[in-house]
Design an enzyme around this catalytic site. Structure first.
Site, PDB file in Angstrom:
ATOM      1  N   CYS A   1       0.818  -1.228   0.000  1.00  0.00           N
ATOM      2  CA  CYS A   1       0.000   0.000   0.000  1.00  0.00           C
ATOM      3  C   CYS A   1       0.845   1.269   0.000  1.00  0.00           C
ATOM      4  O   CYS A   1       0.325   2.362  -0.202  1.00  0.00           O
ATOM      5  CB  CYS A   1      -0.944   0.005   1.196  1.00  0.00           C
TER       6      CYS A   1
ATOM      7  N   HIS B   1      -3.278   7.129   3.186  1.00  0.00           N
ATOM      8  CA  HIS B   1      -3.703   5.843   2.627  1.00  0.00           C
ATOM      9  C   HIS B   1      -5.107   5.546   3.145  1.00  0.00           C
ATOM     10  O   HIS B   1      -5.384   5.688   4.334  1.00  0.00           O
ATOM     11  CB  HIS B   1      -2.712   4.760   3.062  1.00  0.00           C
TER      12      HIS B   1
ATOM     13  N   ASN C   1     -10.102  -0.260   0.633  1.00  0.00           N
ATOM     14  CA  ASN C   1      -8.645  -0.178   0.551  1.00  0.00           C
ATOM     15  C   ASN C   1      -8.202  -0.692  -0.830  1.00  0.00           C
ATOM     16  O   ASN C   1      -8.341  -1.876  -1.126  1.00  0.00           O
ATOM     17  CB  ASN C   1      -8.039  -1.037   1.677  1.00  0.00           C
TER      18      ASN C   1
END
Ligand code: COA
Length: 328
Positions: A115, A247, A277
């Site tokens: 990520c 994020h 996500n």
């Protein structure tokens, strides 16, 4: 004159199909209420059977190139960050995207930083541009993460979604990228991973596994510590930041970091409710949300903050030097 690397454009692409929390209730022991309360996620996008990571990446890339007001063949390097590549190890997804863009002979490679991939690519693109090695670098975070999810595991599959975000970094006279910091700690490699050791002879399906609770604890601390370090190093305060773009993994993580840093809702970009996500695509998709909403205009100062499997992390202080969305 010293070359300055600038973010010249941002774009994203999401597949057509959405998967809502309610949709999960038909095949999983979960509820809209549980997912929303624990994560802030309402829905996520899921690619079709025939759509690959490179297809999502390509569609975001086309838009990013147009918005940077350059020609496709002005691109001299493509980097893709993904944990769900088209092929297992080779060829890279970046090479497949280059082919879809009709670019022959361009440098192209993938990176693996989960990520945090977008911040790692931004750091690479910046060095390439400021060293004079490349002029226009296309960086793309793209994930068909649904292809590595186990849809019988309620602790992971409800959290993630597919999508892509792309950005052109060019040598230009804008205010540019100020500073980037990245890091990793492999001690935590088993807390969030896609299990299929390439050392085993028999190939099993790849499957994302996560110890959510433990990841949560390290994520909140690392995310807030890393941005504090970068702000202090550059003698900036949170009040100097126009947009904080973290994020998008979980609303509770974002809220914790926002509160710890004393950032207002106006400064903070949150879109985890719409996309879930999307791993390496998460930050560029969030930047694009701010851009298309008119919140991110030329000259605004962004603070980007990422955390992911590995663990990896990174933060970036950068101005936006692209054309305002309403002027495209
Ligand atoms: N629906 C309903 N119940 C669920 C569920 C779901 N989708 N997923 C887990 N549960 C259950 C668990 O089985 C457990 O039940 P039990 O108490 O009977 O054993 C209970 O909910 C609590 O589980 P726990 O894992 O402690 O929940 P949590 O409060 O930590 O929330 C996460 C789980 C995954 C939402 C949370 O840990 C988290 O957000 N972690 C960070 C994940 C992340 O962002 N990773 C990416 C970083 S890049």
């Amino acid at each position: 004159m010293k070359l300055k690397a600038c973010i010249k454009s941002i774009a994203s692409y999401l597949p057509e199909k959405t998967l809502t929390n309610k949709d999960f209730e038909s095949f999983l022991d979960t509820s809209d209420e549980w997912i929303l309360k624990r994560t802030g996620i309402k829905q996520r996008y899921i690619a079709s059977e025939t759509e690959n990571t490179s297809d999502l990446a390509y569609k975001a890339a086309i838009k990013a190139i147009q918005r940077a007001k350059i020609q496709t063949n002005d691109i001299d390097l493509i980097i893709v960050a993904t944990l769900s590549p088209d092929y297992f190890t080779m060829p890279s997804t970046a090479v497949v995207v280059a082919n879809k863009l009709g670019l022959k002979g361009v440098s192209a490679f993938d990176i693996s930083a989960a990520c945090s991939g977008f911040i790692y690519m931004l750091e690479l693109a910046r060095s390439m541009v400021e060293s004079g090695a490349k002029k226009n670098v296309l960086i793309i975070g793209a994930e068909k993460i649904s292809s590595v999810l186990d849809y019988t595991d309620r602790t992971t599959c409800v959290l993630f979604g597919d999508g892509a975000g792309a950005c052109v970094v060019s040598a230009s006279e804008g205010k540019g990228i100020i500073d980037i910091h990245t890091g990793s700690d492999g001690e935590f490699k088993d807390l969030l991973c896609t299990k299929r050791s390439n050392q085993t002879k028999q190939l099993e399906p790849i499957k994302l596994e996560m110890k959510g609770n433990e990841v949560f604890k390290v994520a909140v601390k690392t995310l807030s510590d890393d941005v504090s370090y970068l702000l202090d190093k550059n003698k900036l305060k949170t009040s100097d930041i126009d947009l904080f773009i973290p994020h998008q993994a979980n609303l509770r993580i974002i809220s914790y970091v926002q509160e710890k840093l004393g950032l207002s809702d106006e400064q903070c970009v949150v879109c985890v409710d719409k996309f879930g996500n999307t791993s390496a695509a998460s930050i560029p998709i969030a930047i694009n949300e701010a851009y298309e909403q008119g919140r991110l205009t030329n000259g605004k100062l962004m603070l980007l903050d990422a955390f992911g499997g590995g663990f990896t992390w990174g933060s970036a202080l950068t101005y936006f030097d692209g054309i305002d969305y309403k002027n495209l």
